[in-house]
Design a protein around this motif. Sequence first.
Motif, short mmCIF file in Angstrom:
data_model
loop_
_atom_site.label_atom_id
_atom_site.label_comp_id
_atom_site.label_asym_id
_atom_site.label_seq_id
_atom_site.Cartn_x
_atom_site.Cartn_y
_atom_site.Cartn_z
N LEU A 198 16.35 0.81 40.62
CA LEU A 198 16.49 -0.27 41.59
C LEU A 198 17.52 0.10 42.66
O LEU A 198 17.32 -0.16 43.85
CB LEU A 198 16.91 -1.56 40.88
N ALA A 199 18.63 0.69 42.25
CA ALA A 199 19.66 1.07 43.21
C ALA A 199 19.16 2.15 44.17
O ALA A 199 19.52 2.16 45.36
CB ALA A 199 20.91 1.56 42.47
N ARG A 200 18.32 3.07 43.67
CA ARG A 200 17.78 4.15 44.51
C ARG A 200 16.50 3.76 45.22
O ARG A 200 15.92 4.56 45.95
CB ARG A 200 17.53 5.39 43.63
N ARG A 201 16.01 2.52 44.97
CA ARG A 201 14.79 2.02 45.59
C ARG A 201 13.59 2.92 45.27
O ARG A 201 12.86 3.36 46.15
CB ARG A 201 14.96 1.88 47.11
N GLU A 202 13.42 3.17 43.97
CA GLU A 202 12.32 4.01 43.52
C GLU A 202 11.77 3.46 42.21
O GLU A 202 12.32 2.51 41.64
CB GLU A 202 12.78 5.45 43.34
N SER A 203 10.71 4.06 41.72
CA SER A 203 10.06 3.58 40.51
C SER A 203 10.92 3.85 39.27
O SER A 203 11.77 4.75 39.29
CB SER A 203 8.71 4.27 40.33
N PRO A 204 10.72 3.08 38.19
CA PRO A 204 11.47 3.33 36.95
C PRO A 204 11.25 4.74 36.41
O PRO A 204 12.16 5.34 35.84
CB PRO A 204 10.92 2.28 35.99
N THR A 205 10.05 5.28 36.59
CA THR A 205 9.80 6.65 36.13
C THR A 205 10.66 7.64 36.90
O THR A 205 11.25 8.56 36.31
CB THR A 205 8.31 7.00 36.30
N ALA A 206 10.74 7.46 38.21
CA ALA A 206 11.60 8.33 39.01
C ALA A 206 13.07 8.11 38.66
O ALA A 206 13.86 9.06 38.63
CB ALA A 206 11.37 8.07 40.50
N GLY A 207 13.44 6.86 38.37
CA GLY A 207 14.81 6.59 37.95
C GLY A 207 15.16 7.28 36.64
O GLY A 207 16.26 7.81 36.48
N GLN A 208 14.20 7.29 35.70
CA GLN A 208 14.42 7.98 34.43
C GLN A 208 14.59 9.47 34.65
O GLN A 208 15.44 10.12 34.02
CB GLN A 208 13.25 7.72 33.48
N ALA A 209 13.77 10.04 35.56
CA ALA A 209 13.89 11.47 35.85
C ALA A 209 15.27 11.79 36.44
O ALA A 209 15.86 12.82 36.12
CB ALA A 209 12.78 11.89 36.82
N HIS A 210 15.78 10.89 37.29
CA HIS A 210 17.09 11.12 37.88
C HIS A 210 18.19 11.05 36.82
O HIS A 210 19.11 11.90 36.82
CB HIS A 210 17.37 10.09 38.97
N PRO A 229 10.40 -4.34 41.56
CA PRO A 229 10.56 -3.72 42.88
C PRO A 229 10.55 -2.20 42.80
O PRO A 229 11.15 -1.61 41.90
CB PRO A 229 11.92 -4.24 43.34
N TYR A 230 9.82 -1.58 43.72
CA TYR A 230 9.71 -0.13 43.89
C TYR A 230 8.89 0.57 42.82
O TYR A 230 8.75 1.79 42.84
CB TYR A 230 11.10 0.55 43.97
N CYS A 231 8.33 -0.17 41.85
CA CYS A 231 7.60 0.50 40.77
C CYS A 231 6.20 0.91 41.22
O CYS A 231 5.92 2.06 41.47
CB CYS A 231 7.54 -0.38 39.52
N GLY A 232 5.28 -0.07 41.31
CA GLY A 232 3.94 0.24 41.78
C GLY A 232 3.02 0.87 40.75
O GLY A 232 1.94 1.33 41.10
N ALA A 233 3.42 0.90 39.47
CA ALA A 233 2.54 1.46 38.44
C ALA A 233 1.44 0.45 38.09
O ALA A 233 1.58 -0.75 38.34
CB ALA A 233 3.36 1.78 37.18
N PRO A 234 0.33 0.91 37.52
CA PRO A 234 -0.73 -0.03 37.13
C PRO A 234 -0.22 -1.05 36.12
O PRO A 234 0.66 -0.76 35.30
CB PRO A 234 -1.78 0.89 36.50
N ILE A 235 -0.77 -2.26 36.18
CA ILE A 235 -0.39 -3.32 35.25
C ILE A 235 -0.94 -3.01 33.87
O ILE A 235 -2.11 -2.71 33.71
CB ILE A 235 -0.92 -4.68 35.74
N ARG A 236 -0.07 -3.08 32.87
CA ARG A 236 -0.47 -2.87 31.48
C ARG A 236 -0.13 -4.08 30.60
O ARG A 236 -0.79 -4.31 29.60
CB ARG A 236 0.21 -1.62 30.91
N VAL A 249 19.33 1.65 31.57
CA VAL A 249 20.12 2.39 32.56
C VAL A 249 19.21 2.95 33.66
O VAL A 249 19.48 2.82 34.86
CB VAL A 249 20.91 3.53 31.89
N ALA A 250 18.13 3.59 33.25
CA ALA A 250 17.22 4.19 34.23
C ALA A 250 16.63 3.13 35.15
O ALA A 250 16.45 3.37 36.35
CB ALA A 250 16.11 4.96 33.52
N ALA A 251 16.36 1.95 34.60
CA ALA A 251 15.81 0.87 35.43
C ALA A 251 16.82 0.42 36.48
O ALA A 251 16.46 0.16 37.64
CB ALA A 251 15.41 -0.31 34.54
N GLN A 252 18.11 0.32 36.09
CA GLN A 252 19.14 -0.06 37.07
C GLN A 252 19.29 1.01 38.14
O GLN A 252 19.41 0.70 39.34
CB GLN A 252 20.47 -0.25 36.35
#
Length: 409
Positions: free
Chosen positions: A79-91, A337-344, A73-76
């Motif tokens: 993407l809709a808010r054009r932000e990172s998954p971490t920011a999506g989870q916070a929202h 898209p919109y993530c930008g976190a380091p590759i793990r 859910v947070a990932a969707q």
Amino acid sequence: MVRSDVITEFQRHLVALDRLVDNATRVDRVAQMEELKAQICAAQAMDAADLDRAVRAEHAALGLPKDKHGVGVAAQVALARRESPTAGQAHVTLARCLDTEMSNALARMREGTLSEHRAQIIRRGISHLDAIDRAAVDTALCSSASTFAGWSDHRFETETRKAADLLDVEARLRRNKLAEAQRRVTVHPAADGMAYLTALLPLKQAIAVKASLAKAAQWITDGEPRTPAQYEADLLVERVLGVSKADEIPVAVNLVMTDLALLGNDDHPARIPGYGSIPAAIARLWVAQSAKVKAWIRRLFIAPTTGELISMDSRQRLFPKAMAEFFDIRDDRCRTPYCGAPIRHHDHIVPDRCGGPTSGCNGCGRCALCNYNKEAPGVREKPIDGDRHTFEIQTPTGHTYESTAPPVI
């Protein structure tokens, strides 16, 4: 005000925008827009909360384990808010809290007096409390807009922390222990070939480290060309690496540049994967210095016609080390898209279990969170043709997004 009314009001303001007005009217409109932004954020949060509730119900009906309910859910939302998954989870987390525990904050957002940013400050400050205490802090701070009139962001943080501490001192101590477990050192790029080395430490340790460096800098002589701040920075490097001079250290870095830039016939910037671009002149200087100091720089070149690094294939399920390094260099950061976190993680776009090959075309670099999120029911991905490596992401709701590898340099 219902959600559709908020959006209609916002659109009315945009359509009626008249630039030939006096300054007082401009200030009034800025204030009105800020109120409308808060109201739209409240409506957006409730849609996110409803989505989360509906998906959790769907996952329960599918028989998924309870800890998997709501995955993706947070990932969707991100993407809709054009932000990172971490920011999506916070929202999404804020949306749940507004819906169930922060009714006063939600009411203030709906009336336009509390921004989403400040609601997040409160939410983070009460996350360690139980549901009853979280609601109590919400009532204390947000039952009336007059309570926080004139408050700065810092005041919101201070008052939230104070109210939480009065309710549960033990929870505060537990949170402090948890925070200490999160200590770490990170590097973030800065401008002009510089970087920020950041250490998150327990307060007393951080103060002690800084005090030790500052004390040493007090004894620099009049002939020392460095400022105290420069001396402290060099001393930190020397103490950590055990070298006598900060500028004589081993260098190990992937340096991506064209042959023309290397030879000095072109000034197209070079790139360090995970960091960003650096001027060609600095890259050439590093290469020249590698003969003088103990250094190792891998120079990687791109195909002159396509601008892409050469791909490679493997019959193994896991990506070989060389191919994993190839993804790190090509993709630079997480490809969502919109993530930008380091590759793990080095991820199959079409999963191996679905017949996806272990190849450069079917592989990409991902952060751990995005790699786990793509396992949510209904998520589909596939490589597609493009000038650079590209793949498509389809979410469970049918929305599609494209991920294209950044320019190599």
